[in-house]
Scaffold this active site. Structure first.
Site, PDB file in Angstrom:
ATOM      1  N   SER A 146       0.854  -1.198   0.000  1.00  0.00           N
ATOM      2  CA  SER A 146       0.000   0.000   0.000  1.00  0.00           C
ATOM      3  C   SER A 146       0.886   1.243   0.000  1.00  0.00           C
ATOM      4  O   SER A 146       2.093   1.162   0.233  1.00  0.00           O
ATOM      5  CB  SER A 146      -0.848  -0.030   1.275  1.00  0.00           C
ATOM      6  OG  SER A 146      -1.352   1.239   1.579  1.00  0.00           O
ATOM      7  N   TYR A 159      -3.893  -1.037   9.764  1.00  0.00           N
ATOM      8  CA  TYR A 159      -3.780  -1.318   8.322  1.00  0.00           C
ATOM      9  C   TYR A 159      -2.364  -1.014   7.846  1.00  0.00           C
ATOM     10  O   TYR A 159      -1.705  -1.845   7.207  1.00  0.00           O
ATOM     11  CB  TYR A 159      -4.808  -0.479   7.555  1.00  0.00           C
ATOM     12  CG  TYR A 159      -4.729  -0.633   6.055  1.00  0.00           C
ATOM     13  CD1 TYR A 159      -5.333  -1.712   5.414  1.00  0.00           C
ATOM     14  CD2 TYR A 159      -4.035   0.294   5.267  1.00  0.00           C
ATOM     15  CE1 TYR A 159      -5.262  -1.859   4.033  1.00  0.00           C
ATOM     16  CE2 TYR A 159      -3.956   0.154   3.886  1.00  0.00           C
ATOM     17  CZ  TYR A 159      -4.574  -0.918   3.277  1.00  0.00           C
ATOM     18  OH  TYR A 159      -4.492  -1.064   1.904  1.00  0.00           O
TER      19      TYR A 159
HETATM   20  N1  LIG Z   1      -8.228  -0.023  -3.515  1.00  0.00           N
HETATM   21  C1  LIG Z   1      -7.151   0.661  -3.248  1.00  0.00           C
HETATM   22  O1  LIG Z   1      -7.079   1.868  -3.539  1.00  0.00           O
HETATM   23  C2  LIG Z   1      -5.958   0.000  -2.582  1.00  0.00           C
HETATM   24  C3  LIG Z   1      -4.819   0.786  -2.342  1.00  0.00           C
HETATM   25  C4  LIG Z   1      -3.702   0.202  -1.762  1.00  0.00           C
HETATM   26  C5  LIG Z   1      -3.730  -1.152  -1.425  1.00  0.00           C
HETATM   27  N2  LIG Z   1      -4.858  -1.885  -1.666  1.00  0.00           N
HETATM   28  C6  LIG Z   1      -4.814  -3.317  -1.310  1.00  0.00           C
HETATM   29  O2  LIG Z   1      -5.302  -4.094  -2.386  1.00  0.00           O
HETATM   30  C7  LIG Z   1      -5.923  -5.277  -1.881  1.00  0.00           C
HETATM   31  C8  LIG Z   1      -7.327  -5.400  -2.421  1.00  0.00           C
HETATM   32  O3  LIG Z   1      -8.068  -4.284  -1.982  1.00  0.00           O
HETATM   33  P1  LIG Z   1      -9.465  -3.841  -2.616  1.00  0.00           P
HETATM   34  O4  LIG Z   1      -9.433  -2.381  -2.714  1.00  0.00           O
HETATM   35  O5  LIG Z   1      -9.771  -4.664  -3.798  1.00  0.00           O
HETATM   36  O6  LIG Z   1     -10.442  -4.226  -1.405  1.00  0.00           O
HETATM   37  P2  LIG Z   1     -11.955  -4.724  -1.383  1.00  0.00           P
HETATM   38  O7  LIG Z   1     -12.678  -4.259  -2.585  1.00  0.00           O
HETATM   39  O8  LIG Z   1     -12.449  -4.361  -0.039  1.00  0.00           O
HETATM   40  O9  LIG Z   1     -11.784  -6.310  -1.508  1.00  0.00           O
HETATM   41  C9  LIG Z   1     -11.158  -7.028  -0.495  1.00  0.00           C
HETATM   42  C10 LIG Z   1     -11.346  -8.503  -0.724  1.00  0.00           C
HETATM   43  O10 LIG Z   1     -10.805  -9.195   0.407  1.00  0.00           O
HETATM   44  C11 LIG Z   1     -11.779 -10.096   0.878  1.00  0.00           C
HETATM   45  N3  LIG Z   1     -11.690 -10.290   2.332  1.00  0.00           N
HETATM   46  C12 LIG Z   1     -11.732  -9.351   3.293  1.00  0.00           C
HETATM   47  N4  LIG Z   1     -11.732  -9.940   4.501  1.00  0.00           N
HETATM   48  C13 LIG Z   1     -11.681 -11.276   4.284  1.00  0.00           C
HETATM   49  C14 LIG Z   1     -11.694 -12.402   5.140  1.00  0.00           C
HETATM   50  N5  LIG Z   1     -11.781 -12.288   6.472  1.00  0.00           N
HETATM   51  N6  LIG Z   1     -11.624 -13.635   4.590  1.00  0.00           N
HETATM   52  C15 LIG Z   1     -11.586 -13.784   3.245  1.00  0.00           C
HETATM   53  N7  LIG Z   1     -11.603 -12.749   2.383  1.00  0.00           N
HETATM   54  C16 LIG Z   1     -11.660 -11.512   2.909  1.00  0.00           C
HETATM   55  C17 LIG Z   1     -13.115  -9.455   0.540  1.00  0.00           C
HETATM   56  O11 LIG Z   1     -14.117 -10.421   0.557  1.00  0.00           O
HETATM   57  P3  LIG Z   1     -15.667  -9.962   0.673  1.00  0.00           P
HETATM   58  O12 LIG Z   1     -15.959  -9.197  -0.561  1.00  0.00           O
HETATM   59  O13 LIG Z   1     -16.380 -11.251   0.749  1.00  0.00           O
HETATM   60  O14 LIG Z   1     -15.760  -9.127   1.901  1.00  0.00           O
HETATM   61  C18 LIG Z   1     -12.808  -8.891  -0.843  1.00  0.00           C
HETATM   62  O15 LIG Z   1     -12.959  -9.883  -1.823  1.00  0.00           O
HETATM   63  C19 LIG Z   1      -5.852  -5.172  -0.361  1.00  0.00           C
HETATM   64  O16 LIG Z   1      -4.720  -5.885   0.098  1.00  0.00           O
HETATM   65  C20 LIG Z   1      -5.669  -3.688  -0.113  1.00  0.00           C
HETATM   66  O17 LIG Z   1      -5.032  -3.436   1.100  1.00  0.00           O
HETATM   67  C21 LIG Z   1      -5.974  -1.346  -2.225  1.00  0.00           C
END
Ligand SMILES: NC(=O)c1ccc[n+]([C@@H]2O[C@H](COP(=O)([O-])OP(=O)(O)OC[C@H]3O[C@@H](n4cnc5c(N)ncnc54)[C@H](OP(=O)(O)O)[C@@H]3O)[C@@H](O)[C@H]2O)c1
Length: 237
Positions: A146, A159
């Protein structure tokens, strides 16, 4: 451009956001993708999309990373062993944001929950899958970091701490596996991406100002296929 034919790749958090796009992208490039996540309906919808597109049939493995124990990860590895005999790719993508709160006020249970899902789960899953990955002729582990994984920033709490630790785990593992295995280990920082997590982190901002997950997939494909090791890449550079 990227050949993933016959590759077996596990994606965590494959039901939504970046994980969903990554799973579909890997499948589009020929991989058999194991969709791991906690909401079965979401995983089924990704499975169906992959099937309808005519890509290799995916597999679904529902698991809640918050409650999963070392035994559950061993069971997962045994299932993969029986079904596929090896694992070529592992994208640690699932994470939760927790709350954006000063450390002094950070809820203790929330702290444990974030650490369990964002840090302990990738450790346990990696540990359980290493033997399977050693059987691959060319394996890749990708950890997700991140913007707050290298420079601390007020209120990003558990986080941010979990993402600092993820970078550390990536470096340690890359160093340990470099000389005696064919497993490469790297991290990727997605940058700002239009997902539910981004919307929760920036509720006052317009989600249309940041790219959708599908637009940031090239570095994910690159890390799955290239021979670099121990590097921290930015998906939007
Ligand atoms: N989006 C950004 O701008 C951004 C920036 C920097 C880093 N990231 C990183 O990128 C990655 C993906 O993020 P995202 O933005 O795509 O997040 P997101 O849309 O919230 O998706 C997160 C995923 O993780 C799953 N998850 C969460 N808790 C879980 C659990 N206890 N057991 C199994 N699965 C679980 C969720 O499942 P459910 O849908 O079933 O809840 C969802 O499929 C993360 O590591 C995040 O830290 C994202």
């Amino acid at each position: 451009m990227y050949k993933l034919t016959d590759r077996i790749i596990l994606v965590t958090g494959a039901g939504d956001g970046i994980g969903r796009a990554a799973a579909k992208t890997f499948a589009e490039n020929g991989a058999t993708v194991i969709l791991l996540g906690r909401t079965i309906k979401k995983l089924e919808s990704v499975y169906d999309e992959i099937e309808q597109a005519g890509h290799p049939q995916a597999a679904i493995y529902p698991i809640d990373l918050e409650g999963a124990t070392a035994h559950d990860y061993e069971q997962l590895a045994n299932t993969l062993d029986k079904e596929f005999g090896r694992l070529d790719g592992l994208l640690h993508n699932a994470a939760i944001l927790g709350t954006l709160t000063p450390l002094e006020l950070y809820d203790i249970n929330q702290w444990y929950k974030v650490m369990q899902i964002n840090l302990n789960a990738p450790f346990l899953l990696t540990k359980a899958c290493l033997n399977l990955m050693k059987r691959s002729s060319d394996a890749s582990i990708i950890f997700t970091s991140s913007d707050v994984s290298k420079q601390g920033k007020a209120y990003w709490g558990a986080y941010s701490v979990s993402k600092f630790a993820i970078e550390g785990m990536m470096q340690i593992l890359a160093d340990e596996l470099e000389s005696n295995t064919k497993i490469r280990v790297n991290s990727i920082n997605p940058g700002d991406v239009r997902t539910a997590m981004w919307a929760a982190a920036y509720p006052a901002k317009d989600t249309n100002t940041v790219p959708p997950p599908e637009k940031i997939m090239s570095q994910y494909l690159y890390l799955m296929t290239s021979d670099i090791n121990g590097k921290a890449l930015n998906a939007q550079d």
